[in-house]
Design a protein around this motif. Structure first.
Motif, PDB file in Angstrom:
ATOM      1  N   VAL A   1       9.304 -28.358  -2.898  1.00 31.44           N
ATOM      2  CA  VAL A   1       7.830 -28.146  -2.947  1.00 31.44           C
ATOM      3  C   VAL A   1       7.485 -27.343  -3.955  1.00 31.44           C
ATOM      4  N   PHE A   2       7.945 -26.191  -4.084  1.00 34.32           N
ATOM      5  CA  PHE A   2       7.844 -25.473  -5.216  1.00 34.32           C
ATOM      6  C   PHE A   2       8.023 -25.788  -6.600  1.00 34.32           C
ATOM      7  N   SER A   3       9.176 -26.337  -6.718  1.00 36.22           N
ATOM      8  CA  SER A   3       9.612 -26.902  -8.062  1.00 36.22           C
ATOM      9  C   SER A   3       8.798 -28.047  -8.573  1.00 36.22           C
ATOM     10  N   LEU A   4       8.289 -29.037  -7.514  1.00 31.00           N
ATOM     11  CA  LEU A   4       7.518 -30.249  -7.808  1.00 31.00           C
ATOM     12  C   LEU A   4       6.266 -29.766  -8.222  1.00 31.00           C
ATOM     13  N   SER A   5       5.835 -28.535  -7.546  1.00 33.56           N
ATOM     14  CA  SER A   5       4.260 -28.304  -7.617  1.00 33.56           C
ATOM     15  C   SER A   5       4.209 -27.421  -9.183  1.00 33.56           C
ATOM     16  N   LEU A   6       5.095 -27.172  -9.766  1.00 32.77           N
ATOM     17  CA  LEU A   6       5.019 -26.591 -10.907  1.00 32.77           C
ATOM     18  C   LEU A   6       4.688 -27.653 -12.127  1.00 32.77           C
ATOM     19  N   PHE A   7       5.181 -28.713 -11.954  1.00 28.16           N
ATOM     20  CA  PHE A   7       4.621 -29.675 -13.175  1.00 28.16           C
ATOM     21  C   PHE A   7       3.116 -29.730 -13.183  1.00 28.16           C
ATOM     22  N   PRO A   8       2.561 -29.994 -11.987  1.00 34.48           N
ATOM     23  CA  PRO A   8       0.962 -30.192 -12.229  1.00 34.48           C
ATOM     24  C   PRO A   8       0.394 -28.957 -12.654  1.00 34.48           C
ATOM     25  N   ALA A   9       0.968 -27.727 -12.513  1.00 36.51           N
ATOM     26  CA  ALA A   9       0.626 -26.750 -12.804  1.00 36.51           C
ATOM     27  C   ALA A   9       0.613 -26.504 -14.434  1.00 36.51           C
ATOM     28  N   LEU A  10       1.866 -27.033 -15.060  1.00 40.08           N
ATOM     29  CA  LEU A  10       2.299 -27.073 -16.409  1.00 40.08           C
ATOM     30  C   LEU A  10       1.288 -27.756 -17.163  1.00 40.08           C
ATOM     31  N   TRP A  11       1.150 -28.967 -16.552  1.00 38.09           N
ATOM     32  CA  TRP A  11       0.295 -30.010 -17.146  1.00 38.09           C
ATOM     33  C   TRP A  11      -1.089 -29.499 -17.494  1.00 38.09           C
TER      34      TRP A  11
END
Length: 227
Positions: free
Chosen positions: A65-75
């Protein structure tokens, strides 16, 4: 190739010009995102963050979940510098284009019109710096609708600014553009602009390693003939 012509801005053009600015900046977000993913600090976060969380919590689900949540944050980070640029423009010189660009003799704003649509735009304002030895004009907000590119519109708009600068007695034309904007940089260099440096225009740009590159075009003297 649809014919086009370049003319001075009118108030009825505003929605087109703002749309060109917003769309032009938004199209650089994917490239900025890809660049952000390649940064060493991003790779450490993407690979090391979930691993540390897994070791501490023992939960694969939490790490995923942490890993997947990083992508919206990076976008979000990739979008932020471009959104800030648009917001800043709409609250400064482009809040009232007529007042900013068409109320003084030494500034102007043009649009390229084709098929009864505004498909390109560019502005020019004098550089207000008393320390400068030369009279300098800044080229701003060059943008062309994606459907009308590769027709020479951007080059024609830049040439319009250069001719205006010469007519108004300027010695130099300057501009800034992002390193992500490869086609824009290639255009300016092909027309004789020279790089003079680079910088981060905001903390958000620094976070995504988005440099702004400065260019200058030195105009020939009035006796040297046409552009």
């Amino acid at each position: 190739m649809a014919p086009y012509h370049i003319r001075k801005y009118r108030e009825s053009d505003r929605k087109w010009v703002v749309g060109l600015l917003s769309q032009g900046m938004a199209e650089h977000v994917p490239a900025t995102f890809r660049q952000l993913l390649k940064l060493p600090r991003t790779l450490i976060l993407l690979l090391g963050g979930p691993l540390v969380l897994l070791l501490v919590s023992g939960s694969w689900l939490l790490a995923l979940v942490f890993s997947l949540s990083l992508f919206p944050a990076l976008w979000f980070l990739a979008r932020k510098p471009w959104n800030m640029y648009v917001d800043m423009a709409l609250h400064t010189d482009m809040s009232d284009i007529t007042k900013s660009y068409l109320s003084e003799r030494g500034s102007c704003f043009w649009v390229a019109e084709s098929e009864e649509k505004v498909v390109g735009s560019v502005g020019a304002l004098p550089v207000d710096d008393p320390t400068l030895r030369e009279k300098r004009l800044e080229l701003l907000h060059l943008s062309v609708n994606t459907e009308y590119r590769r027709q020479g519109i951007a080059k024609a708009l830049v040439r319009t600014v250069l001719q205006f600068a010469r007519d108004q007695g300027y010695s130099e034309v300057v501009l800034d553009t992002g390193t992500i904007q490869l086609s824009a940089m290639a255009l300016y260099e092909s027309m004789g602009f020279q790089r003079t440096g680079q910088y981060f225009y905001s903390i958000w740009a620094r976070l995504v390693a988005l440099h702004w590159v400065s260019f200058i075009y030195r105009l020939p003297s009035a006796q040297a003939g046409g552009l």
